[in-house]
Scaffold this active site. Structure first.
Site, mmCIF file in Angstrom:
data_model
loop_
_atom_site.group_PDB
_atom_site.id
_atom_site.type_symbol
_atom_site.label_atom_id
_atom_site.label_comp_id
_atom_site.label_asym_id
_atom_site.label_seq_id
_atom_site.Cartn_x
_atom_site.Cartn_y
_atom_site.Cartn_z
ATOM 1 C CG HIS A 78 -2.142 -0.857 0.991
ATOM 2 N ND1 HIS A 78 -2.113 -2.204 1.239
ATOM 3 C CD2 HIS A 78 -3.383 -0.585 0.520
ATOM 4 C CE1 HIS A 78 -3.297 -2.719 0.938
ATOM 5 N NE2 HIS A 78 -4.087 -1.764 0.498
ATOM 6 N N GLY A 79 2.015 1.189 0.559
ATOM 7 C CA GLY A 79 2.816 2.400 0.543
ATOM 8 C C GLY A 79 4.085 2.267 1.343
#
Lengths: 326, 499
Positions: free
Chosen positions: B335-336
C-alpha cells in the site's frame, strides 16, 4: 454495431433523455443562481444606462459608494468587482458589459492589476471567489473563455449548481429564490434598479490591528518587482478595448495601510501606465501610516477601507467626476 | 485524468463511440492508444515504465512458453526446463520489483537508514530521491507479474500478440487502481467480437453513476473533515478521533469501491467483464471474512502468488502463522512506503491469527450456550466487533506518521469532556451540523443499498422496471451527483491512486 432491432427507438430515447437532462439542469442552474452581494446591483441595470463603471477587486467595492457618487455627480455609477478579481477577469467582464452598455468612463482599480491573485488564493477561494467573477455573464463562448483563463479549468465553477462555496446554504436558499424569480417574471415592476449598485458597505467591524500594521511595515519594497506578462497583456487589451469603443479609461489606487510591497507594485504599474500614456490616481499617498488624511478608523483591515474611508474616497472621486465629465 | 473529472466524462463516450464504430481488428489499437493517453494525462514520461513492464513480462512469457513447449516436445529434460523457467521468472520479477522498489520504496529506505545511522550516532547523508510516484504502479506491476506466474504454472498459454498483451497491462478502466485482473480472465476477452448491448450499457451506466455518487457525494464530502482531524493530532481528542476513524472507514470504502464501480461500468459498456473487488466488506463477521470482501483482487493475488507458494495452511501451525504474517506485512507494504501501512498489515495479520487461534474456544462457548452460528444477534455482534477492529486499524493506515498514530491511539483511551457536547466535538472537527447530518444520511443510504444488494441485484431489478422509473432513478442520481457533489475543493483524486 447494435445487437438490438430497436436501434432507432433506442437512439430517440437517448436523445430525449439528454434533452430532459439539459432542461432540468438549466432549471436548477437558474434556481441556484446565487446573485452575490457584489453583483446584485449591476445585474439589473437597464441597458445603456451606465455612465461610470468601476471595476476591480474587493478594494473597488470597499472604496467606492456607487449610490452616493451617482447622487453627487448625476452620473449613473456602477461597480463591477469581486474579491480577488484578476485583471483578466476585469477584461472579460468589460467585454461582457460592452455588449449592453456604453459607459463614458471606465475606472480600473490597481490591486487587481498588480497582484497575481490566482497565485495566492487557496483552492477553496479559487473556486469560491474566482468564479464569482463570471456571474455577471450569460452563458456564452465569452464566459467559457473567461472560465478557461481564470484557473486551471475544471469547469465546475461555470455552473452554480456545482460550485462548492456556500453550496449547502445556496441549495436551501434556492426555493426561496425561485419564488423571487417567479415574482419578478409576473411583476415587471420588480425589475427596478437595486439601490446597492454592487456596493457593499465595509463597516468597521474589525479595525486593522496594530499587529497588522507593524507586520506591514516589515514588508520591504521589492525594487525588482515586475508586473506579470499576463497582467500586462490584459491591461493592454483593456486599453485597446476602451480606445476602440471611445471610452475614457482611468486607473485608481485605492487606500491601503502603508505597505512597502504595495508601494513597489504601485510604482511598477505607474511606470507601465505612463509608458502607455496613462496616469494612475492614488487615493492613498502613503506619506504617513494611513496616507494623508485617513484615520485608523477608516480601515477595516490593512487592505480595505471602512464605511468612513469609503465616504472619503467617494467624495474625492465624485469631485473628480464633476470636474472631468460633462 | 480522474474518473470524477469532466475530461473523463468527455473521454469515455468518445472512446466507446469509436470502439463500436471501428471494425473488431482495429479495436485493440484504439483501446491501447486510449489507455496510454489516459495514463499519460498524469505524467507522460511514466508511460515508459508501463512499456518496460509490458515488454519484460511479455518476453518472459514467450521464453517460459518456449521452455514448456520444448519439454512437451521432448526437446528438453524437466530439470533444465525448470531451471530455465526459474531464471525467466526471476528476471521478470526482479526487474519489475526493482522498478517498483526504486520509485516507491527508495525514499522510505533512505529515511530508515538515516534514522538508524542517527540512532547509532552517525550522520549518514544519502542522496534524496524525490521522484513523483507513478500513478498505479503497484497495480499494473502486480497484474503483469501475475501473467508471468500464470504462464510459468502453465495455467495459460503465453500471449503471442504483444499489442493485445500491452492492452491487458494498460487497459484504462482498471489501470491505475485496479481491480488487479488475471490474464486468464481478461486477455481472452480482447479476442471476442463485442457488440453494443443496450441492456448491458444501461446497467453499466447505473453502476458508473452509483460509483460517482459514492465518490463525489460521500467520500469527497467526508475527506476535508478526516484530513482536518488527522492533520491536527495535538488539537483533537479521543471522541473526535473515534468519529474520524469511523468517517475514514466510510470515506475509503466509498472512494475505492467507487473507482472499482466506475472501472467495471466503463469496461462493461464495451462488453468487457472485470472482476469484482468488493462484496459489502463492512458486513463481514470476522477479519478473515473481511479479507474475502475487501479489495478482493489484491487479497486473492496474495493468496495465489504468495500465501500458497509459501505453503498456505497445509503446514505446521507455526509456519502457517509465519505465512499469514508475511502475507499481511507485504500487503501493508504494497500500500505504501511507510511504517504505518506495514503496521496496519501486521495488525490485520495479528487479528487473523487471534481469530483462528480462539475459534475452538469460541465454538465451545457457543456450543455450551446452545447458540447457533447463524443466530442473527450473534451475527450482528460479530459484525460490530469486526467493524470496530477494522476502524481501529484504519488509524494506522490514515495517520500521517507512526508517531502520530500512537498519539491518536493513546488518546482513544482517555476521557474527554467533549463526549458530552456534540457541538463542541463537531466544531473541533471543523464540521457543521448540516454537513454531519448529511454525512449520516449518506451513510444510511449506503447501508440501505447494501442491505438490498445482499438480497438482489439492484441493476437487474432496475432493468426489469419500465423506462419512466429507470429515468427517474438515473436523473435522481445524476442530479444528486451534481447538486450534492463536492467539487473543486482540495485533492479530489482517489485514495488508492497513491498506491
Amino acid at each position: 454495431m447494435f445487437n438490438s432491432d430497436k436501434k432507432p427507438y433506442v437512439l430517440i430515447r437517448a436523445i430525449l433523455f439528454v434533452m430532459v437532462f439539459v432542461l432540468i439542469f438549466a432549471f436548477l442552474e437558474a434556481l441556484t443562481y446565487d446573485r452575490t452581494k457584489y453583483y446584485e446591483g449591476w445585474m439589473y441595470v437597464y441597458e445603456s444606462d451606465i455612465d461610470v463603471l468601476i471595476m476591480g477587486s474587493s478594494q473597488a467595492d470597499a472604496s467606492f459608494d456607487a449610490k452616493y457618487i451617482t447622487e453627487k455627480t448625476g452620473k449613473n455609477t456602477v461597480i463591477l468587482s469581486s474579491g480577488a478579481q484578476s485583471v483578466k477577469q476585469t477584461y472579460f467582464n468589460l467585454v461582457e458589459v460592452l455588449k449592453y452598455q456604453r459607459p463614458e468612463l471606465v475606472v480600473v482599480e490597481e490591486f487587481s492589476i498588480v497582484e497575481d491573485t490566482l497565485a495566492w488564493m487557496d483552492e477553496n477561494e479559487l473556486y469560491g471567489l474566482a468564479f464569482l467573477n463570471l456571474d455577471g455573464m450569460k452563458m456564452s463562448p465569452l464566459k467559457l473563455r473567461a472560465a478557461f483563463s481564470a484557473t486551471k479549468f475544471e469547469g465546475y465553477g461555470v455552473f452554480h449548481i456545482m460550485r462548492e462555496s456556500g453550496k449547502t446554504e445556496r441549495l436551501l436558499f434556492a426555493l426561496k429564490h425561485f419564488a423571487l424569480q417567479l415574482k419578478r417574471i409576473f411583476n415587471p415592476k420588480e425589475r427596478v434598479l437595486n439601490p446597492a449598485r454592487g456596493t457593499v458597505l465595509h463597516v468597521p467591524e474589525s479595525y486593522a490591528t496594530f499587529e497588522q500594521y507593524e507586520a506591514s511595515l516589515n514588508n520591504k519594497a521589492d525594487e525588482n518587482f515586475q508586473l506579470t506578462r499576463e497582467n500586462k497583456r490584459y491591461m493592454e487589451k483593456i486599453i485597446k478595448l476602451c480606445d476602440k469603443n471611445e471610452i475614457k479609461l482611468e486607473f485608481v489606487k485605492t487606500p491601503l495601510i502603508k505597505n512597502e510591497s504595495s508601494i513597489s507594485g504601485h510604482k511598477a504599474i505607474e511606470k507601465f501606465l505612463n509608458e502607455k500614456g496613462y496616469d494612475i490616481k492614488a487615493y492613498n499617498l502613503m506619506e504617513d501610516n494611513y496616507g494623508d488624511t485617513y484615520l485608523y478608523e477608516d480601515f477595516t483591515d490593512v487592505n480595505h477601507v471602512s464605511a468612513s474611508g469609503m465616504r472619503k474616497v467617494s467624495d474625492w472621486f465624485a469631485e473628480h467626476i464633476n470636474n472631468t465629465l460633462k | 485524468m480522474l474518473f470524477n473529472s469532466l475530461q473523463y466524462v468527455l473521454f469515455l463516450p468518445v472512446v466507446i463511440g469509436l470502439y463500436f464504430f471501428l471494425p473488431h481488428k482495429f479495436r485493440w489499437m484504439l483501446l491501447l492508444a486510449a489507455s496510454y493517453f489516459f495514463y499519460m494525462s498524469w505524467n507522460a514520461s511514466y508511460a515508459i515504465l508501463i512499456a518496460i513492464s509490458t515488454v519484460i513480462t511479455y518476453l518472459s512469457g514467450i521464453l517460459i512458453g518456449r521452455e514448456n513447449k520444448k519439454l512437451s516436445d521432448g526437446l528438453s529434460d524437466e530439470k533444465t526446463c525448470k531451471k530455465n523457467k526459474h531464471i525467466f521468472v526471476a528476471l521478470s520479477f526482479s526487474i519489475n520489483l526493482a522498478i517498483l522498489a526504486f520509485f516507491k520504496y527508495s525514499p522510505m529506505a533512505i529515511r530508515t537508514f538515516e534514522r538508524i545511522s542517527a540512532i547509532l550516532g552517525g550522520s549518514l547523508d544519502l542522496p534524496d530521491f524525490r521522484y513523483l510516484l507513478p500513478v498505479g504502479i503497484s497495480f499494473y506491476t502486480f497484474q503483469a507479474l501475475s501473467y508471468t506466474m500464470d504462464v510459468y504454472r502453465g495455467q495459460i498459454e503465453p500471449s503471442k500478440h504483444i499489442g493485445k498483451y500491452a492492452l491487458f497491462v494498460s487497459f484504462f478502466p482498471q489501470l491505475v487502481a485496479g481491480p488487479i485482473e488475471r490474464s486468464s480472465h481478461l486477455l481472452p476477452q480482447f479476442d471476442k467480437v463485442m457488440k453494443f448491448d443496450v441492456s448491458r450499457a444501461r446497467k453499466a451506466f447505473l453502476l458508473i453513476l452509483w460509483g460517482l455518487f459514492k465518490k463525489v457525494v460521500i467520500a469527497d464530502r467526508i475527506a476535508p473533515t478526516v484530513n482536518h482531524v488527522f492533520s491536527r493530532v495535538g488539537g483533537n481528542n479521543g471522541v473526535t478521533f473515534i468519529l474520524a476513524a469511523f468517517l475514514f472507514a466510510i470515506q475509503i470504502y466509498c472512494d475505492f469501491s467507487a473507482y472499482t464501480d466506475i472501472a467495471i461500468g466503463s469496461a462493461n459498456i464495451m462488453g468487457y467483464d472485470i472482476m469484482k473487488n468488493f462484496k459489502r466488506p463492512y458486513f463481514a463477521k470476522s477479519i478473515s471474512d473481511f479479507w474475502h470482501r475487501w479489495h478482493i483482487s489484491l487479497s486473492s493475488w496474495f493468496r495465489d502468488y504468495l500465501y500458497i507458494p509459501l505453503g498456505g495452511s497445509r503446514v505446521s501451525k507455526l509456519r502457517w502463522a509465519f505465512n499469514i504474517m508475511v502475507v499481511f506485512l507485504v500487503s501493508g507494504l504494497w500500500h505504501g512506503a511507510s511504517w504505518g501501512f506495514v503496521m496496519w498489515g501486521a495488525l490485520h495479520g495479528l487479528y487473523l491469527l487471534i481469530g483462528r487461534i480462539t475459534r475452538p474456544l469460541k465454538d465451545r462457548v457457543l456450543g455450551l450456550m446452545s447458540i447457533n452460528r447463524e443466530n442473527k444477534l450473534l451475527g450482528f455482534i460479530s459484525g460490530f466487533i469486526t467493524f470496530t477492529l477494522v476502524c481501529f486499524a484504519w488509524i494506522l493506515f490514515r495517520a500521517n506518521s507512526m508517531r502520530e498514530a500512537m498519539v491518536i491511539i493513546k488518546s482513544l483511551f482517555t476521557f474527554s469532556e467533549y463526549i458530552l457536547s456534540i457541538n463542541k466535538t463537531l466544531s473541533l472537527m471543523n464540521l457543521s451540523v448540516n454537513d454531519f447530518a448529511f454525512i449520516l444520511l449518506s451513510a444510511l443510504l449506503l447501508l440501505s443499498v447494501q442491505i438490498v444488494q445482499a438480497k438482489t441485484s439492484i441493476r437487474e431489478f432496475m432493468e426489469r422496471r419500465a423506462w419512466p422509473i429507470r429515468w427517474i432513478v438515473y436523473l435522481s442520481l445524476i442530479f444528486g451527483i451534481i447538486l450534492l457533489g463536492y467539487y473543486g475543493v482540495g485533492d479530489s483524486s482517489f485514495i488508492y491512486f497513491q498506491f
